[in-house]
Design a protein around this motif. Structure first.
Motif, PDB file in Angstrom:
ATOM      1  N   SER A 143      35.415  38.417  -7.494  1.00 48.95           N
ATOM      2  CA  SER A 143      34.992  37.675  -7.032  1.00 48.95           C
ATOM      3  C   SER A 143      33.903  37.866  -6.478  1.00 48.95           C
ATOM      4  CB  SER A 143      35.625  37.467  -5.315  1.00 48.95           C
ATOM      5  OG  SER A 143      35.731  39.005  -4.825  1.00 48.95           O
ATOM      6  N   LYS A 144      32.820  37.020  -5.814  1.00 51.93           N
ATOM      7  CA  LYS A 144      31.637  37.246  -5.888  1.00 51.93           C
ATOM      8  C   LYS A 144      30.939  37.363  -4.157  1.00 51.93           C
ATOM      9  CE  LYS A 144      29.329  35.705 -10.180  1.00 51.93           C
ATOM     10  NZ  LYS A 144      28.387  35.027 -10.108  1.00 51.93           N
ATOM     11  N   ILE A 145      29.915  38.840  -3.794  1.00 51.23           N
ATOM     12  CA  ILE A 145      29.413  38.386  -2.069  1.00 51.23           C
ATOM     13  C   ILE A 145      28.831  38.591  -1.899  1.00 51.23           C
ATOM     14  CG2 ILE A 145      31.295  40.206  -1.682  1.00 51.23           C
ATOM     15  CD1 ILE A 145      29.845  42.254  -1.887  1.00 51.23           C
ATOM     16  N   ILE A 146      27.533  37.995  -1.310  1.00 51.50           N
ATOM     17  CA  ILE A 146      26.216  37.847  -0.908  1.00 51.50           C
ATOM     18  C   ILE A 146      25.955  36.825  -0.868  1.00 51.50           C
ATOM     19  CG2 ILE A 146      24.259  39.423  -0.922  1.00 51.50           C
ATOM     20  CD1 ILE A 146      25.286  42.062  -1.476  1.00 51.50           C
ATOM     21  N   THR A 147      25.558  36.404  -0.180  1.00 53.41           N
ATOM     22  CA  THR A 147      24.844  34.685  -0.415  1.00 53.41           C
ATOM     23  C   THR A 147      23.721  34.805   0.614  1.00 53.41           C
ATOM     24  OG1 THR A 147      26.791  34.149  -0.817  1.00 53.41           O
ATOM     25  CG2 THR A 147      25.025  31.942  -0.328  1.00 53.41           C
ATOM     26  N   PRO A 148      22.293  34.855  -0.731  1.00 50.01           N
ATOM     27  CA  PRO A 148      21.137  35.997   0.115  1.00 50.01           C
ATOM     28  C   PRO A 148      20.517  34.300   1.296  1.00 50.01           C
ATOM     29  CG  PRO A 148      20.734  35.969  -1.814  1.00 50.01           C
ATOM     30  CD  PRO A 148      21.910  35.627  -1.806  1.00 50.01           C
ATOM     31  N   HIS A 149      21.359  33.316   2.119  1.00 49.34           N
ATOM     32  CA  HIS A 149      19.630  32.420   1.945  1.00 49.34           C
ATOM     33  C   HIS A 149      18.825  33.338   3.629  1.00 49.34           C
ATOM     34  CE1 HIS A 149      22.629  30.089   0.871  1.00 49.34           C
ATOM     35  NE2 HIS A 149      24.057  29.931   1.782  1.00 49.34           N
ATOM     36  N   ILE A 150      18.751  34.008   4.174  1.00 51.45           N
ATOM     37  CA  ILE A 150      18.400  34.493   4.894  1.00 51.45           C
ATOM     38  C   ILE A 150      16.948  35.428   3.899  1.00 51.45           C
ATOM     39  CG2 ILE A 150      17.522  36.276   7.070  1.00 51.45           C
ATOM     40  CD1 ILE A 150      18.676  33.612   7.724  1.00 51.45           C
ATOM     41  N   MET A 151      17.805  36.340   2.963  1.00 55.03           N
ATOM     42  CA  MET A 151      16.472  36.779   2.137  1.00 55.03           C
ATOM     43  C   MET A 151      15.031  35.413   1.877  1.00 55.03           C
ATOM     44  SD  MET A 151      18.348  40.128   0.789  1.00 55.03           S
ATOM     45  CE  MET A 151      16.732  41.036   0.316  1.00 55.03           C
ATOM     46  N   ALA A 152      15.361  34.649   1.190  1.00 53.68           N
ATOM     47  CA  ALA A 152      15.068  33.973   0.455  1.00 53.68           C
ATOM     48  C   ALA A 152      14.278  32.904   1.301  1.00 53.68           C
ATOM     49  CB  ALA A 152      16.218  32.330  -0.464  1.00 53.68           C
ATOM     50  N   LEU A 153      14.668  32.501   2.677  1.00 51.27           N
ATOM     51  CA  LEU A 153      14.255  32.309   3.414  1.00 51.27           C
ATOM     52  C   LEU A 153      13.308  32.987   3.604  1.00 51.27           C
ATOM     53  CD1 LEU A 153      13.763  29.553   5.646  1.00 51.27           C
ATOM     54  CD2 LEU A 153      14.848  30.320   6.884  1.00 51.27           C
ATOM     55  N   ASN A 154      13.187  33.905   4.306  1.00 55.98           N
ATOM     56  CA  ASN A 154      12.471  35.014   4.947  1.00 55.98           C
ATOM     57  C   ASN A 154      10.989  34.613   3.790  1.00 55.98           C
ATOM     58  OD1 ASN A 154      11.056  37.012   6.769  1.00 55.98           O
ATOM     59  ND2 ASN A 154      12.122  37.951   6.036  1.00 55.98           N
ATOM     60  N   TYR A 155      11.184  34.776   2.375  1.00 57.27           N
ATOM     61  CA  TYR A 155      10.183  35.470   0.950  1.00 57.27           C
ATOM     62  C   TYR A 155       9.665  33.511   1.440  1.00 57.27           C
ATOM     63  CZ  TYR A 155       8.117  35.956  -3.779  1.00 57.27           C
ATOM     64  OH  TYR A 155       7.915  36.047  -4.585  1.00 57.27           O
ATOM     65  N   ILE A 156      10.219  32.550   1.124  1.00 56.07           N
ATOM     66  CA  ILE A 156       9.337  30.801   1.349  1.00 56.07           C
ATOM     67  C   ILE A 156       9.054  31.222   2.795  1.00 56.07           C
ATOM     68  CG2 ILE A 156       9.810  29.025   1.966  1.00 56.07           C
ATOM     69  CD1 ILE A 156      12.336  29.060  -0.017  1.00 56.07           C
ATOM     70  N   TYR A 157       9.880  31.789   3.689  1.00 58.06           N
ATOM     71  CA  TYR A 157       8.545  31.616   5.261  1.00 58.06           C
ATOM     72  C   TYR A 157       6.951  32.239   4.788  1.00 58.06           C
ATOM     73  CZ  TYR A 157       7.696  32.321  10.075  1.00 58.06           C
ATOM     74  OH  TYR A 157       7.023  32.031  11.641  1.00 58.06           O
ATOM     75  N   TYR A 158       7.426  33.564   4.403  1.00 59.02           N
ATOM     76  CA  TYR A 158       6.225  34.316   4.525  1.00 59.02           C
ATOM     77  C   TYR A 158       4.547  34.015   2.973  1.00 59.02           C
ATOM     78  CZ  TYR A 158       7.786  38.112   7.273  1.00 59.02           C
ATOM     79  OH  TYR A 158       7.742  38.836   8.765  1.00 59.02           O
ATOM     80  N   ILE A 159       5.492  32.977   2.348  1.00 61.97           N
ATOM     81  CA  ILE A 159       4.777  32.333   1.500  1.00 61.97           C
ATOM     82  C   ILE A 159       3.200  31.480   2.220  1.00 61.97           C
ATOM     83  CG2 ILE A 159       3.937  30.945  -0.483  1.00 61.97           C
ATOM     84  CD1 ILE A 159       6.849  32.376  -1.383  1.00 61.97           C
ATOM     85  N   MET A 160       4.166  30.607   3.192  1.00 66.73           N
ATOM     86  CA  MET A 160       4.207  29.491   3.898  1.00 66.73           C
ATOM     87  C   MET A 160       3.481  30.183   4.963  1.00 66.73           C
ATOM     88  SD  MET A 160       7.101  27.037   4.581  1.00 66.73           S
ATOM     89  CE  MET A 160       6.322  25.315   5.033  1.00 66.73           C
ATOM     90  N   PHE A 161       3.662  31.332   5.849  1.00 71.09           N
ATOM     91  CA  PHE A 161       2.617  32.141   6.873  1.00 71.09           C
ATOM     92  C   PHE A 161       1.476  32.465   6.355  1.00 71.09           C
ATOM     93  CE2 PHE A 161       1.123  35.717   9.531  1.00 71.09           C
ATOM     94  CZ  PHE A 161       1.407  35.590  10.240  1.00 71.09           C
ATOM     95  N   ALA A 162       1.477  33.043   5.127  1.00 73.08           N
ATOM     96  CA  ALA A 162       0.355  33.183   4.653  1.00 73.08           C
ATOM     97  C   ALA A 162      -0.435  32.377   4.263  1.00 73.08           C
ATOM     98  CB  ALA A 162       0.913  34.361   3.152  1.00 73.08           C
ATOM     99  N   GLU A 163      -0.121  31.631   3.490  1.00 70.15           N
ATOM    100  CA  GLU A 163      -0.889  29.577   3.405  1.00 70.15           C
ATOM    101  C   GLU A 163      -1.771  29.122   4.418  1.00 70.15           C
ATOM    102  OE1 GLU A 163      -1.241  28.346   0.347  1.00 70.15           O
ATOM    103  OE2 GLU A 163      -0.840  29.892  -0.569  1.00 70.15           O
ATOM    104  N   MET A 164      -1.097  29.415   5.535  1.00 73.83           N
ATOM    105  CA  MET A 164      -1.137  28.550   6.945  1.00 73.83           C
ATOM    106  C   MET A 164      -2.595  30.100   7.325  1.00 73.83           C
ATOM    107  SD  MET A 164       2.378  26.987   8.140  1.00 73.83           S
ATOM    108  CE  MET A 164       1.245  26.188   9.292  1.00 73.83           C
ATOM    109  N   TYR A 165      -2.262  31.550   7.147  1.00 72.31           N
ATOM    110  CA  TYR A 165      -2.900  31.690   8.131  1.00 72.31           C
ATOM    111  C   TYR A 165      -4.222  31.570   7.379  1.00 72.31           C
ATOM    112  CZ  TYR A 165      -5.416  36.379   9.519  1.00 72.31           C
ATOM    113  OH  TYR A 165      -6.204  37.061   9.979  1.00 72.31           O
ATOM    114  N   GLU A 166      -3.893  31.906   5.854  1.00 74.11           N
ATOM    115  CA  GLU A 166      -5.475  31.970   4.568  1.00 74.11           C
ATOM    116  C   GLU A 166      -6.223  30.566   5.439  1.00 74.11           C
ATOM    117  OE1 GLU A 166      -5.984  30.936   0.591  1.00 74.11           O
ATOM    118  OE2 GLU A 166      -5.472  33.050   1.043  1.00 74.11           O
ATOM    119  N   MET A 167      -5.664  29.393   5.607  1.00 74.77           N
ATOM    120  CA  MET A 167      -6.245  27.970   5.458  1.00 74.77           C
ATOM    121  C   MET A 167      -6.899  27.888   7.059  1.00 74.77           C
ATOM    122  SD  MET A 167      -3.285  25.278   4.786  1.00 74.77           S
ATOM    123  CE  MET A 167      -1.607  25.824   4.170  1.00 74.77           C
ATOM    124  N   THR A 168      -6.102  28.951   8.193  1.00 73.38           N
ATOM    125  CA  THR A 168      -6.582  29.149   9.556  1.00 73.38           C
ATOM    126  C   THR A 168      -8.243  29.887   9.506  1.00 73.38           C
ATOM    127  OG1 THR A 168      -4.428  29.069  10.893  1.00 73.38           O
ATOM    128  CG2 THR A 168      -6.583  30.217  11.823  1.00 73.38           C
TER     129      THR A 168
END
Length: 174
Positions: A143-168
């Protein structure tokens, strides 16, 4: 197991990196609200709800962000606001929110895994694939375990956060 987990995570992060242009465009769309007189309204679904407070209330929250709790709240959103919808998958509830926002001509971004059944993601103007459609680490019983939705979202989120910070920062220097 750790080596497999690491390899699989790197594969997910590479898929997210391939969407960098879309992430930048989504960040710009959300920043239009934050730099103007609007707000970024955030609605999360299912297990992603655990990340909602971080996006709206932490030291690294999105600027001018607020939580959307109920669908009828979309009637309070105006043209200066933007919406971020985040879920693990395209559920009936997420699709209902998308339809409502489209009906009201409200600009929004969706982060979720691709909708393989109905292809809902193909009709979205601002969509980021979470890239975690299934568990990634095999076990001894095949079988398989660990579906890392939150880790992937966290990665996307920090890219967006950094982009938005830079724009500011760029706007403040102008």
């Amino acid at each position: 197991m750790l080596k497999i987990f690491n390899t699989q995570l790197n594969g997910i992060f590479s898929k997210i990196d391939a969407q960098l242009e879309e992430i930048e465009i989504a960040s710009q769309l959300l920043m239009q609200a934050a730099n103007g007189e609007g707000s970024i309204f955030i609605k999360t679904f299912d297990e992603i709800d655990y990340f909602n407070d971080f996006m709206t209330k932490s030291n690294e929250s999105l600027p001018h962000s607020k939580t959307l709790d109920h669908l009828d709240e979309v009637h309070t959103i105006d043209s200066t606001d933007r919406v971020l919808l985040v879920g693990s998958f395209f559920t009936a509830e997420l699709n209902h929110w998308i339809q409502k926002l489209n009906d009201l001509d409200i600009d929004f971004v969706v982060i979720a895994n691709k909708d393989k059944d109905h292809k809902s993601h193909e009709n979205l103007m601002h969509y980021i694939d979470l890239s975690t459609p299934r568990a990634i680490v095999p076990t001894a019983d095949f079988s398989k375990i660990i579906t890392p939705h939150i880790m992937a979202l966290n990665y996307i989120y920090y890219i967006m956060f950094a982009e938005m910070y830079e724009m500011t920062q760029d706007l403040n220097e102008a």
